[in-house]
Design a protein around this motif. Sequence first.
Motif, PDB file in Angstrom:
ATOM      1  N   VAL A 250       0.877  -1.176   0.000  1.00  0.00           N
ATOM      2  CA  VAL A 250       0.000   0.000   0.000  1.00  0.00           C
ATOM      3  C   VAL A 250       0.906   1.216   0.000  1.00  0.00           C
ATOM      4  O   VAL A 250       1.733   1.377   0.903  1.00  0.00           O
ATOM      5  N   GLU A 251       0.772   2.068  -1.008  1.00  0.00           N
ATOM      6  CA  GLU A 251       1.627   3.249  -1.128  1.00  0.00           C
ATOM      7  C   GLU A 251       0.814   4.507  -0.844  1.00  0.00           C
ATOM      8  O   GLU A 251      -0.342   4.627  -1.255  1.00  0.00           O
ATOM      9  N   HIS A 252       1.448   5.470  -0.128  1.00  0.00           N
ATOM     10  CA  HIS A 252       0.834   6.753   0.190  1.00  0.00           C
ATOM     11  C   HIS A 252       1.738   7.863  -0.336  1.00  0.00           C
ATOM     12  O   HIS A 252       2.958   7.745  -0.295  1.00  0.00           O
ATOM     13  N   ASN A 253       1.131   8.949  -0.774  1.00  0.00           N
ATOM     14  CA  ASN A 253       1.938  10.057  -1.267  1.00  0.00           C
ATOM     15  C   ASN A 253       1.081  11.304  -1.419  1.00  0.00           C
ATOM     16  O   ASN A 253      -0.143  11.278  -1.195  1.00  0.00           O
ATOM     17  N   THR A 254       1.721  12.399  -1.796  1.00  0.00           N
ATOM     18  CA  THR A 254       1.051  13.646  -2.148  1.00  0.00           C
ATOM     19  C   THR A 254       1.677  14.171  -3.432  1.00  0.00           C
ATOM     20  O   THR A 254       2.804  13.825  -3.778  1.00  0.00           O
ATOM     21  N   CYS A 255       0.938  15.029  -4.121  1.00  0.00           N
ATOM     22  CA  CYS A 255       1.447  15.631  -5.355  1.00  0.00           C
ATOM     23  C   CYS A 255       1.007  17.087  -5.399  1.00  0.00           C
ATOM     24  O   CYS A 255      -0.195  17.388  -5.381  1.00  0.00           O
ATOM     25  N   TYR A 256       1.997  17.995  -5.414  1.00  0.00           N
ATOM     26  CA  TYR A 256       1.716  19.426  -5.455  1.00  0.00           C
ATOM     27  C   TYR A 256       2.320  20.016  -6.722  1.00  0.00           C
ATOM     28  O   TYR A 256       3.507  19.854  -6.988  1.00  0.00           O
ATOM     29  N   ARG A 257       1.506  20.682  -7.512  1.00  0.00           N
ATOM     30  CA  ARG A 257       1.928  21.284  -8.771  1.00  0.00           C
ATOM     31  C   ARG A 257       2.676  20.265  -9.628  1.00  0.00           C
ATOM     32  O   ARG A 257       3.721  20.532 -10.204  1.00  0.00           O
ATOM     33  N   MET A 258       2.074  19.056  -9.690  1.00  0.00           N
ATOM     34  CA  MET A 258       2.559  17.967 -10.538  1.00  0.00           C
ATOM     35  C   MET A 258       3.935  17.468 -10.104  1.00  0.00           C
ATOM     36  O   MET A 258       4.648  16.845 -10.876  1.00  0.00           O
ATOM     37  N   GLN A 259       4.302  17.727  -8.852  1.00  0.00           N
ATOM     38  CA  GLN A 259       5.558  17.221  -8.293  1.00  0.00           C
ATOM     39  C   GLN A 259       5.233  16.284  -7.133  1.00  0.00           C
ATOM     40  O   GLN A 259       4.637  16.710  -6.147  1.00  0.00           O
ATOM     41  N   TRP A 260       5.616  15.010  -7.259  1.00  0.00           N
ATOM     42  CA  TRP A 260       5.330  14.032  -6.221  1.00  0.00           C
ATOM     43  C   TRP A 260       6.312  14.164  -5.072  1.00  0.00           C
ATOM     44  O   TRP A 260       7.481  14.478  -5.261  1.00  0.00           O
ATOM     45  N   GLY A 261       5.811  13.892  -3.865  1.00  0.00           N
ATOM     46  CA  GLY A 261       6.673  13.883  -2.695  1.00  0.00           C
ATOM     47  C   GLY A 261       7.296  12.514  -2.506  1.00  0.00           C
ATOM     48  O   GLY A 261       7.249  11.647  -3.385  1.00  0.00           O
ATOM     49  N   ALA A 262       7.892  12.298  -1.334  1.00  0.00           N
ATOM     50  CA  ALA A 262       8.482  10.996  -1.004  1.00  0.00           C
ATOM     51  C   ALA A 262       7.367  10.039  -0.605  1.00  0.00           C
ATOM     52  O   ALA A 262       6.526  10.363   0.224  1.00  0.00           O
ATOM     53  N   ALA A 263       7.373   8.856  -1.209  1.00  0.00           N
ATOM     54  CA  ALA A 263       6.304   7.889  -0.966  1.00  0.00           C
ATOM     55  C   ALA A 263       6.480   7.197   0.384  1.00  0.00           C
ATOM     56  O   ALA A 263       7.602   6.958   0.835  1.00  0.00           O
ATOM     57  N   GLN A 264       5.353   6.889   1.009  1.00  0.00           N
ATOM     58  CA  GLN A 264       5.348   6.038   2.206  1.00  0.00           C
ATOM     59  C   GLN A 264       4.778   4.690   1.785  1.00  0.00           C
ATOM     60  O   GLN A 264       3.618   4.588   1.420  1.00  0.00           O
TER      61      GLN A 264
END
Length: 658
Positions: A250-264
Amino acid sequence: MGANKRPKLDSLISLSRLRSIQVLTGLLFLYLIFISFEIPMVLRVGLGLEAPEAESSLPLISHPNFRGRTDNQHSTMENEGVVFRSAQERRVREYKMISDVFFDDRALHSISKDDFSELHRVVRDAFAVGKRMLERLKSGKMASEVRNRTENVTDEACPNSMVLRGDKFLKKGKMMVIPCGLSLGSHITVVGRPHSPRVDKESKKGGKSAMVSQFVMELQGLRAVDGEEPPRILHFNPRLKGDWSGRPVVEHNTCYRMQWGAAQRCSGWKSRADEETVDGQVKCEKWIRDDDNRSEESKVTWWLKRLIGKTKKVSIDWPYPFTENKLFVLTLVAGFEGYHISVDGRHISSFPYRPGFTLEDATGLSVTGDVDIHFIFAASLPTSHPSTAQQKHLELSPKWKAPKLPTEPVDLFIGILSAGNHFAERMAVRKSWLQHASVKSRRVVARFFVALHTRKEVNVDLMKEAEYFGDIVIVPYMDNYDLVVLKTIAICDYGVRTVAAKYVMKCDDDTFVRIDTVMMEVNKIESGRSFYIGNINYYHRPLRHGKWAVTYEEWPEESYPPYANGPGYIVSSDVAQYAVSEFENHKLRLFKMEDVSMGMWVEQYNSSRPVQYVHSLKFCQFGCIEGYYTAHYQSPRQMTCLWEKLQLHGKPQCCNMR
């Protein structure tokens, strides 16, 4: 005899006239030479036709007020680092709510591709978007758009709960609109059924097409920029089959202005005991696949074999939370520190909130991929529209307005970092420690420093707030947690260029400041000394994992320079002046953590002029302690309580409430 004198007199007069003409001619010649030098300088300074600045690599920012000044003018300071400005010039700046800090596109031509870091890209994009948004805000177009959009908004548009059947969810493009976002305690329940694995020709394993079964549930926000995808506030991606690891995850993440953060990624192992929790819950629970479908009887046999050392496999109790073609009930809860996800009544994972997003930004829920959705239920939703909620926090009374800027230099300037939608926090500060006598007498000046928000209605209300209270400076870029350092530079600039302060302090809008005690600490320093006061960290090592993770590309060194914690620190004006001047000349190193950045700048300045470091735990990093100088993480209610206790008892006492 008279006739003999007249020729002599005429000759004397002629000689006098000749000398006068020669003197005037000489003066005219000198004047022309002076003008030949002065005119180009006037053109450069007044019309902005100066020559391009020298090439350098860091950072890609500039400051228009510094252009055309000589090096001598940059370094002109009194013994205590005070830069004096005329009273007229200061009065003109008083009504200027927009900071002069901006992005210099010309610097792009003088920097190598290797030196153009990810932080520079974020800076460039944030200023580009901010410039467009500011133009629309100042022209009134944004206010008109917000007014047209909210005229028909009523409380009925913000239901406390919502229900959507699977067929309607499909017709709506697999998107459930949550008109007023979420709030603390909001929860969403999704009932669905994962598909059987399918052949994915694009994903190959061992030269063959891989079997894939996965779906994505996302909380999405409003669009930050036209033409871009909406930000993913929460990206929840269960992968039953097809993950590169070969295991269900199960992967978690965020994306701001089409830039993904570090996945959990949760892959079946429980989070480490020393890893940070989210509201007391671990980020990842433990599970494992049971590929051989052992029955209860075979499990007993398996354990017996394990006891005598004949087993080769390790198994645990809980299976992976999702099974192909089997119904699941997933519940998402918005907690105090992050989102909590349970499946079939069992906690699966928790994902801490990422900086830059608020709960009310989550205005849509989408579920896509290899899954059929049967039912969605959302409850405990906010019942007021976010476009009007912030107005309830402001008390438009003249007694809370900021005093006009003084015509003489001030003792202390306090720059308060704030976010656009922190209306309640700013109001609490105005009604508490900004009522101190030093602020009223204008020996101490304070201003909030705010960047532009992604939501138009927030920016419109922010501009109204700034115009009314006169205590907000808008830094013209799109707000981003990694760019808080730009607000710090704007604070230094305002402190030394606008109010000519002897000392410059930086704090947050959830920091309570005892101004009298802070000034007592400053006055202990020998006059004329450069200093840096706060709760100073020595030999602090970068965190390589977790919420505040820093990559080796961002910070290759093993430790940070000594730096004061961000909730509250003070520097002498010459240190602030140094940071602003280096920033202007593209020589100032920027880092996403603003307090570490200030530590770097002080260390650099210390190499040329000794800086006195003063450490005190009473500049509280977390919460409040008795006898505090500053108290951090204080809610609006706590701000009021702290101020009332100071007024009533005359001594600092903490308020333990939320």
